[in-house]
Design an enzyme around this catalytic site. Structure first.
Site, PDB file in Angstrom:
ATOM      1  N   ASP A   1       0.867  -1.175   0.000  1.00 10.80           N
ATOM      2  CA  ASP A   1       0.000   0.000   0.000  1.00 10.80           C
ATOM      3  C   ASP A   1       0.907   1.228   0.000  1.00 10.80           C
ATOM      4  O   ASP A   1       1.800   1.337   0.837  1.00 10.80           O
ATOM      5  CB  ASP A   1      -0.872  -0.022   1.263  1.00 10.80           C
ATOM      6  CG  ASP A   1      -2.260   0.549   1.022  1.00 10.80           C
ATOM      7  OD1 ASP A   1      -2.341   1.610   0.401  1.00 10.80           O
ATOM      8  OD2 ASP A   1      -3.240  -0.075   1.472  1.00 10.80           O
TER       9      ASP A   1
ATOM     10  N   ASP B   1      -3.010   4.663  -2.283  1.00 15.40           N
ATOM     11  CA  ASP B   1      -4.049   5.251  -1.445  1.00 15.40           C
ATOM     12  C   ASP B   1      -4.469   6.633  -1.976  1.00 15.40           C
ATOM     13  O   ASP B   1      -3.605   7.488  -2.223  1.00 15.40           O
ATOM     14  CB  ASP B   1      -3.479   5.387  -0.027  1.00 15.40           C
ATOM     15  CG  ASP B   1      -4.513   5.751   1.001  1.00 15.40           C
ATOM     16  OD1 ASP B   1      -5.423   4.939   1.240  1.00 15.40           O
ATOM     17  OD2 ASP B   1      -4.416   6.851   1.578  1.00 15.40           O
TER      18      ASP B   1
ATOM     19  N   GLU C   1      -6.324   4.105  -5.939  1.00 19.35           N
ATOM     20  CA  GLU C   1      -7.629   4.338  -5.314  1.00 19.35           C
ATOM     21  C   GLU C   1      -8.108   5.751  -5.639  1.00 19.35           C
ATOM     22  O   GLU C   1      -7.360   6.718  -5.483  1.00 19.35           O
ATOM     23  CB  GLU C   1      -7.520   4.188  -3.794  1.00 19.35           C
ATOM     24  CG  GLU C   1      -8.876   4.344  -3.105  1.00 19.35           C
ATOM     25  CD  GLU C   1      -8.794   4.714  -1.631  1.00 19.35           C
ATOM     26  OE1 GLU C   1      -9.752   4.420  -0.907  1.00 19.35           O
ATOM     27  OE2 GLU C   1      -7.789   5.318  -1.215  1.00 19.35           O
TER      28      GLU C   1
ATOM     29  N   HIS D   1     -11.346  -2.764   3.392  1.00 22.21           N
ATOM     30  CA  HIS D   1     -11.253  -2.417   4.812  1.00 22.21           C
ATOM     31  C   HIS D   1     -12.009  -1.144   5.170  1.00 22.21           C
ATOM     32  O   HIS D   1     -12.065  -0.791   6.344  1.00 22.21           O
ATOM     33  CB  HIS D   1      -9.781  -2.271   5.189  1.00 22.21           C
ATOM     34  CG  HIS D   1      -9.137  -1.108   4.488  1.00 22.21           C
ATOM     35  ND1 HIS D   1      -8.952  -1.088   3.115  1.00 22.21           N
ATOM     36  CD2 HIS D   1      -8.694   0.082   4.948  1.00 22.21           C
ATOM     37  CE1 HIS D   1      -8.405   0.072   2.774  1.00 22.21           C
ATOM     38  NE2 HIS D   1      -8.230   0.800   3.864  1.00 22.21           N
ATOM     39  N   ASP D   2     -12.526  -0.435   4.183  1.00 28.16           N
ATOM     40  CA  ASP D   2     -13.283   0.796   4.437  1.00 28.16           C
ATOM     41  C   ASP D   2     -14.783   0.590   4.272  1.00 28.16           C
ATOM     42  O   ASP D   2     -15.553   1.544   4.442  1.00 28.16           O
ATOM     43  CB  ASP D   2     -12.860   1.897   3.450  1.00 28.16           C
ATOM     44  CG  ASP D   2     -11.425   2.340   3.638  1.00 28.16           C
ATOM     45  OD1 ASP D   2     -10.943   2.302   4.789  1.00 28.16           O
ATOM     46  OD2 ASP D   2     -10.792   2.727   2.640  1.00 28.16           O
TER      47      ASP D   2
HETATM   48  C1  NOJ Z   1      -8.162   5.397   1.979  1.00 28.12           C
HETATM   49  C2  NOJ Z   1      -7.873   4.218   2.834  1.00 28.12           C
HETATM   50  O1  NOJ Z   1      -8.393   3.072   2.234  1.00 28.12           O
HETATM   51  C3  NOJ Z   1      -8.472   4.511   4.192  1.00 28.12           C
HETATM   52  O2  NOJ Z   1      -8.465   3.399   5.033  1.00 28.12           O
HETATM   53  C4  NOJ Z   1      -7.713   5.654   4.783  1.00 28.12           C
HETATM   54  O3  NOJ Z   1      -8.308   6.020   6.016  1.00 28.12           O
HETATM   55  C5  NOJ Z   1      -7.719   6.857   3.865  1.00 28.12           C
HETATM   56  N1  NOJ Z   1      -7.456   6.511   2.505  1.00 28.12           N
HETATM   57  C6  NOJ Z   1      -6.668   7.838   4.290  1.00 28.12           C
HETATM   58  O4  NOJ Z   1      -5.396   7.289   4.065  1.00 28.12           O
END
Ligand code: NOJ
Length: 552
Positions: free
Chosen positions: A107, A209, A251, A325-326
Site C-alpha cells: 500500500d 491510497d 484508489e 477495509h473501508d
Molecule cells: C483510503 C484508505 O483506504 C483509508 O483506510 C484511509 O483512512 C484513507 N485513505 C486515508 O489514508
C-alpha cells in the site's frame, strides 16, 4: 493473444488472470498474543491463500506508524511497524508468498504522512527548514480562523493551526495525517526513491491510497483530480514503474467512467487499474453520505457497473470488488447475512468474478464474514467513525441513531478479526484483540467453512480457478441484459466461439425470470449455487439468490 479485443488491450499481463486478496494486517492473524495481527501471522496463513488460488496479496500498510488510522498514517516509509514485525519478517513474507506463486502488493500512502513523521516534525518547527515546504501551509484568514471552510474527511476542519509558526497546515483526512505538498520536486524525488527501494526488494506492485488527491490545487478549492495529477502520475511511472513487471491500482473516490482512461489508458503510462467507488456511493444518502444508506437499487447499481464495463471494454482494465477495509461486509450490504448467507454470498461472488477485470477478495469474504453489531461507541476503533460521531453528537444526533448507521456502513465492520476457528477470539489471537471479534465466529469461521464441500471457500476456489482455465472469463466481451429488471443481474461474456451466460437473482424471493433472447442457450453448467443449469429459455424459476454460469 486471444482476440482482437485482447490485442486492443495490449499484451496479456499476469494480473489479468490473477485474483487479488486484501489483507488488513492488524486484523488477520496475531502470532505473538499482543492482540494485534502481524507479519509472522500472515506467513502462517499463506497456505490458506495458496489453496484459495490467489495471485497476489494487497497488503494494507505495515510501515511504522502511530496507528491513528491503522497505518494509513506513516511515520517512516522505510520501516516496518514493530507490532507487525521486522524487515526480516517482511522479506520472509515476500519469499514465502513467492514460493506459493503469490506476489505482495504494498500500500503506497503518499497523499499524506503521519504528523509524527520526522519531515513533519521539522516542517512544523521552522518555516526556513527545507522540508517545511513538504507540507501544505497557509496563513490564517483575516479573522485568525482557518484559511477555508474545508472539512476533514474524518470530521472537523481540514486546517490545523501550529501556534509556534502562526500557520495552518492541511490535513485533509485528519490532524494526524498532514497532506504532503506534491508541488515540491524534492518531496516527489524522495517518494520515488522510496518506491524504487521497495520495488527492488521484489514486491509485485502498489495499491495507491487516495492517489487522485495528489494533484490538488488547494487555493482553487480543487482536491480531487486536480490540475497536476496526471503530470505527477506520469513522472512517477517514468521514475519508478517503467520497465518493471508489476501491477498498480490507484484508489480514487472521484474517478468516473469519463476520466478512468486518463489513469489507465494504454497510452497514458500511469497506472494499470483504478479502484473506483461509483457503485458503492450509489447506495449512500446524497446529504448524509455513508452514515445514512439508502435502500439498495439494483437497476442503478447495474447501470454503474455496466458503464464501467463499457468504458474499459477495449482499453484500460477494471478492478472488481464489493468489499475492502473501508466498507461494510458485502454479504450484509448486498446479500442476506441471515438465512441465505451462504447462497447470497456465492451469488455476489459469481457476479463480481464473472465480470471483465481483476477481482479482489477482502479477508474473510471467502468464508462469508458479516457485519458486526456493536451497541456502544466504546466498541468502535475507527478514526472516521469516532470523528463523525463527535460531529453528529454536536449536531444533536442521538447516539443510537449514529451507531445504527455505523453498524450498517462503518469501517469497523470489515476490521473485526479474521475468524479462523470457533475458539475463543476466533483463533485470531490468544491475547485480547485490539477490536472485539464478531460473536458469530462460533458458526462462521475458516475451519467450519473449509470442511463443508458446499461452503464458500470451495466456491471461491472454483471461481478463481475457472479464470485461469477459461480465457473467456478474462478477455471475453461483456454484454448486459435485463438492464431494467429490479431483481436480476444477467450478462454474457463472449470470446470467439466461446460464450458464457451469467444470471443472478439478487433477492431472497423465488421468482419467474423471462429469459431475454440473447440469453437463450443450451450448453454446460460451469458453476451454480443451487443445482447445475445447462440451458436457458422461456420463463425460468430462479431460487432465492440463485446464481449460475452456463458455457454454451
Ligand atoms: C483510503 C484508505 O483506504 C483509508 O483506510 C484511509 O483512512 C484513507 N485513505 C486515508 O489514508
Amino acid at each position: 493473444m486471444h482476440s482482437t479485443e485482447t490485442q486492443a488491450q495490449g499484451v496479456p499481463k499476469w494480473w489479468h488472470t490473477a485474483t487479488g486478496y486484501q489483507i488488513y494486517p492488524r486484523s488477520f492473524c496475531d502470532s505473538n498474543s499482543d492482540g494485534i495481527g502481524d507479519i509472522p501471522g500472515i506467513i502462517s496463513k499463506l497456505d490458506h491463500l495458496r489453496d484459495l488460488g490467489i495471485g497476489f496479496i494487497w497488503l494494507s500498510p505495515v510501515y511504522a506508524s502511530p496507528m491513528a488510522d491503522n497505518g494509513y498514517d506513516i511515520s517512516d516509509y522505510m520501516a516496518i511497524a514493530p507490532e507487525y514485525g521486522t524487515h526480516a519478517d517482511f522479506d520472509r513474507l515476500v519469499a514465502e508468498a513467492k514460493a506459493r506463486g503469490i506476489g505482495i502488493v504494498m500500500d503506497l500512502v503518499v497523499n499524506h504522512s503521519s504528523a509524527v513523521h520526522h519531515w513533519f516534525q521539522a516542517a512544523r518547527a521552522a518555516t526556513d527548514d527545507p522540508v517545511h515546504d513538504y507540507y501544505v501551509w497557509r496563513d490564517p484568514a483575516p479573522d485568525g480562523g482557518p484559511p477555508s471552510q474545508q472539512r476533514a474527511c474524518f470530521g472537523g476542519s481540514a486546517w490545523h493551526f501550529v501556534p509556534e509558526i502562526g500557520k495552518y497546515y492541511l490535513g485533509f483526512f485528519s490532524a494526524e495525517q498532514p497532506d504532503l505538498n506534491w508541488q515540491n520536486p524534492h518531496l516527489r524525488r524522495e517518494i520515488y526513491d522510496m518506491m524504487n527501494w521497495w520495488l527492488d526488494k521484489g514486491i509485485a506492485g502498489f495499491r495507491m491510497d487516495v492517489i487522485s488527491l495528489i494533484g490538488k490545487d488547494v487555493d482553487a478549492g480543487i482536491f480531487e483530480e486536480g490540475p497536476f495529477l496526471h503530470e505527477y502520475l506520469q513522472e512517477m511511472h517514468r521514475e519508478t514503474l517503467a520497465g518493471r513487471d508489476v501491477v498498480t491500482v490507484g484508489e480514487s473516490w472521484a474517478v468516473s467512467p469519463e476520466t478512468a482512461l486518463l489513469y489507465c489508458g494504454r497510452d497514458r503510462q500511469e497506472l494499470d487499474m483504478v479502484f473506483q467507488f461509483n457503485h458503492i456511493v450509489e447506495g449512500w444518502d446524497p446529504v448524509h453520505g455513508k452514515w445514512k444508506p439508502r435502500p439498495f437499487d439494483l437497476v442503478a447499481f447495474k447501470r454503474v457497473l455496466n458503464d464501467w464495463q463499457t468504458a474499459l471494454a477495449d482499453d484500460g482494465w477494471n478492478s472488481l470488488f464489493l468489499s475492502n477495509h473501508d466498507l461494510p461486509r458485502q454479504v450484509s450490504r448486498y446479500g442476506d447475512d441471515g438465512v441465505y448467507r451462504v447462497q447470497s454470498a456465492k451469488m455476489l461472488a459469481t457476479v463480481i468474478h464473472m465480470m471483465k477485470g481483476t477481482p479482489f477478495v477482502y479477508q474473510g469474504e471467502e468464508i462469508g464474514m458479516t457485519n458486526v453489531r456493536f451497541t456502544h461507541i466504546d466498541q468502535f476503533r475507527d478514526i472516521e467513525t469516532l470523528g463523525h460521531y463527535a460531529d453528529a453528537i454536536a449536531d444533536g444526533v442521538a447516539p443510537d441513531d449514529f451507531i445504527a448507521g455505523a453498524n450498517t456502513n462503518g469501517r469497523d465492520n470489515a476490521r473485526t478479526p479474521m475468524q479462523w476457528s470457533a475458539d475463543t477470539q476466533a483463533g485470531f489471537t490468544t491475547g485480547t484483540p485490539w477490536i472485539e471479534v464478531n460473536p458469530n465466529h462460533s458458526d462462521i469461521n475458516v475451519a467450519a467453512d473449509r470442511s463443508d464441500p458446499d461452503g464458500l471457500f470451495d466456491y471461491y476456489q472454483q471461481l478463481i480457478a475457472l479464470r485461469k482455465t477459461h480465457a473467456v472469463i478474462v478477455h471475453g466481451q461483456y454484454q448486459p441484459y435485463a438492464k431494467d429488471d429490479p431483481s436480476v443481474v444477467a450478462f454474457t461474456r463472449v470470446l470467439e466461439q466461446e460464450k458464457l451466460v451469467v444470471v443472478a437473482n439478487f433477492t431472497g424471493a423465488q421468482l419467474q425470470f423471462h429469459v431475454p433472447d440473447g440469453l437463450t442457450c443450451k450448453g454446460q453448467s460451469l458453476l451454480s449455487n443451487y443445482g447445475p443449469r445447462d440451458a436457458l429459455s422461456g420463463i425460468v424459476t430462479l431460487e432465492p439468490f440463485e446464481a449460475f454460469v452456463i458455457a454454451s
